[in-house]
Motif scaffolding. Structure first.
Motif, PDB file in Angstrom:
ATOM      1  N   LEU A  42     -32.900  12.749 -94.981  1.00 28.28           N
ATOM      2  CA  LEU A  42     -33.032  14.008 -95.710  1.00 28.28           C
ATOM      3  C   LEU A  42     -32.354  15.115 -94.919  1.00 28.28           C
ATOM      4  CD1 LEU A  42     -36.713  14.097 -97.029  1.00 28.28           C
ATOM      5  CD2 LEU A  42     -34.653  13.979 -98.385  1.00 28.28           C
ATOM      6  N   MET A  43     -31.309  15.682 -95.495  1.00 26.73           N
ATOM      7  CA  MET A  43     -30.572  16.775 -94.857  1.00 26.73           C
ATOM      8  C   MET A  43     -30.082  17.720 -95.951  1.00 26.73           C
ATOM      9  SD  MET A  43     -28.007  14.877 -92.193  1.00 26.73           S
ATOM     10  CE  MET A  43     -28.521  13.539 -91.122  1.00 26.73           C
ATOM     11  N   PRO A  44     -29.692  18.924 -95.581  1.00 28.65           N
ATOM     12  CA  PRO A  44     -28.930  19.738 -96.525  1.00 28.65           C
ATOM     13  C   PRO A  44     -27.664  18.983 -96.918  1.00 28.65           C
ATOM     14  CG  PRO A  44     -29.613  21.046 -94.635  1.00 28.65           C
ATOM     15  CD  PRO A  44     -29.915  19.627 -94.291  1.00 28.65           C
ATOM     16  N   GLU A  45     -27.211  19.172 -98.135  1.00 28.88           N
ATOM     17  CA  GLU A  45     -26.051  18.402 -98.602  1.00 28.88           C
ATOM     18  C   GLU A  45     -24.802  18.674 -97.779  1.00 28.88           C
ATOM     19  OE1 GLU A  45     -27.513  17.995-103.250  1.00 28.88           O
ATOM     20  OE2 GLU A  45     -26.220  19.651-102.636  1.00 28.88           O
ATOM     21  N   VAL A  46     -24.657  19.898 -97.267  1.00 32.52           N
ATOM     22  CA  VAL A  46     -23.493  20.181 -96.415  1.00 32.52           C
ATOM     23  C   VAL A  46     -23.545  19.339 -95.140  1.00 32.52           C
ATOM     24  CG1 VAL A  46     -23.039  22.499 -97.290  1.00 32.52           C
ATOM     25  CG2 VAL A  46     -24.699  22.195 -95.467  1.00 32.52           C
ATOM     26  N   ALA A  47     -24.739  19.122 -94.595  1.00 28.37           N
ATOM     27  CA  ALA A  47     -24.884  18.295 -93.396  1.00 28.37           C
ATOM     28  C   ALA A  47     -24.676  16.824 -93.725  1.00 28.37           C
ATOM     29  CB  ALA A  47     -26.256  18.511 -92.761  1.00 28.37           C
TER      30      ALA A  47
END
Length: 339
Positions: A80-85
């Motif tokens: 689970l990460m921000p989509e940019v990451a």
């Protein structure tokens, strides 16, 4: 990710974590120390298919489970990460999110979306595909907003089956207290400067540049490596304070607004430190101009913090940069009028 592939200052922490029991860990510390790398190595060791007694130091790196993690396809690992990451680190997005971004219906998120968290909760409730349990890696955990974090609480407190969580954070104080209280905390160690410089050289950074980049990053090796990848010159960094005193916009012209604000915040920090009798952290003492009045530094610090809130979406990046440099010049030159 195996123990051998970790930076040297993280190998002993990995072994310590593997010796302890717990279903949820919070790996915390300043940015640039390797929270993501340690979190992924811990999850890989949990899922590794070699015998338990053989993986006390970490994952083997060659079993089917380790290979599946390397190619980002492990059925029992949820990231689970921000989509940019996710995009930056090579993790695939779900089909709908990828389609929305490809069709330009929206931009990649900079927060961990609640929809992704709900999918992770569903993942946690399913049976393990490979029979070694399941792992959920959340990074950076502080990018969960309150709605996303609250969606995690029940599962984090009472996980179903053999699922373990590792939350990696560079700003753990921003997490909800209810999240922190449900995790075992582990603070990452700081590497010594020699160890960090040797690691940077091993990553391809010229030996002559490593000390300057490490200082520009405040002693944080991963941040120093990122500066190197962005083309940061140690010489240009050392000249930045006096360039700002002269109002030279060109000294920051190759920086994105967020990077420019970060550089100015480091300069402001060091001047405040010197004003209080402490040593600077990001610049050599000889690189700094005379410290402006304390009130002027305080105003500048607040202004930079305010500008950072909109740095990712400036109305006009060029005008914003000019305004930042003008404010820096005014503040730095106020030192001559200091009472």
């Amino acid at each position: 990710m195996t123990a051998d592939s970790l930076p040297p200052w993280l190998r002993q922490p990995l072994a310590e974590l593997l010796r302890q029991r717990g279903h949820a860990w919070l790996l915390q510390g300043p940015s640039g120390l390797g929270q993501y790398e340690l979190g992924l190595a811990l999850a890989a060791a949990w899922l590794c298919e070699q015998p338990e007694e053989a993986k006390a130091q970490g994952a083997c790196g060659h079993c089917p489970s380790c290979h599946a993690i390397q190619v980002r396809t492990h059925a029992d690992l949820c990231v689970l990460m921000p989509e940019v990451a996710m995009q930056a680190l090579g993790w695939p997005l779900d089909e709908k999110s990828q389609a929305d971004i490809d069709d330009k219906k929206r931009k990649p998120s900079r927060e961990i979306r609640v929809e992704a968290m709900r999918d992770a909760i569903g993942f946690a409730q399913r049976t393990s595909a490979r029979g070694r349990g399941k792992a959920v890696l959340i990074y950076p955990a502080e990018r969960m907003n309150n709605i996303t974090a609250n969606a995690l609480l029940k599962t984090l407190e009472e996980p179903v089956g053999e699922v373990r969580f590792v939350l990696a954070s560079e700003a753990a104080w921003q997490l909800l207290p209810t999240i922190r209280s449900r995790c075992l905390g582990f603070t990452l160690p700081w590497p010594d400067s020699g160890q960090a410089q040797d690691w940077l050289v091993g990553q391809g950074v010229p030996a002559a540049d490593a000390p300057g980049l490490l200082r520009a990053a405040g002693g944080r090796p991963s941040d120093a490596l990122r500066l190197a990848s962005q083309g940061q010159s140690p010489k240009a960094w050392s000249l930045l304070p006096k360039a700002m005193s002269r109002g030279e916009v060109g000294a920051l012209s190759e920086h994105a607004p967020a990077q420019a604000i970060g550089a100015l915040q480091k300069l402001c920090h060091d001047l405040m430190a010197v004003d209080c009798g402490a040593l600077p952290r990001f610049f050599e003492p000889a690189d700094l101009p005379p410290a402006p009045p304390r009130a002027a530094l305080a105003r500048w610090s607040r202004s930079l913090a305010s500008a950072a809130k909109t740095a990712e979406h400036p109305f006009n990046a060029g005008l914003m940069l000019e305004a930042l440099v003008s404010e820096a010049r005014t503040t730095l030159n106020s030192a001559s009028r200091r009472p």
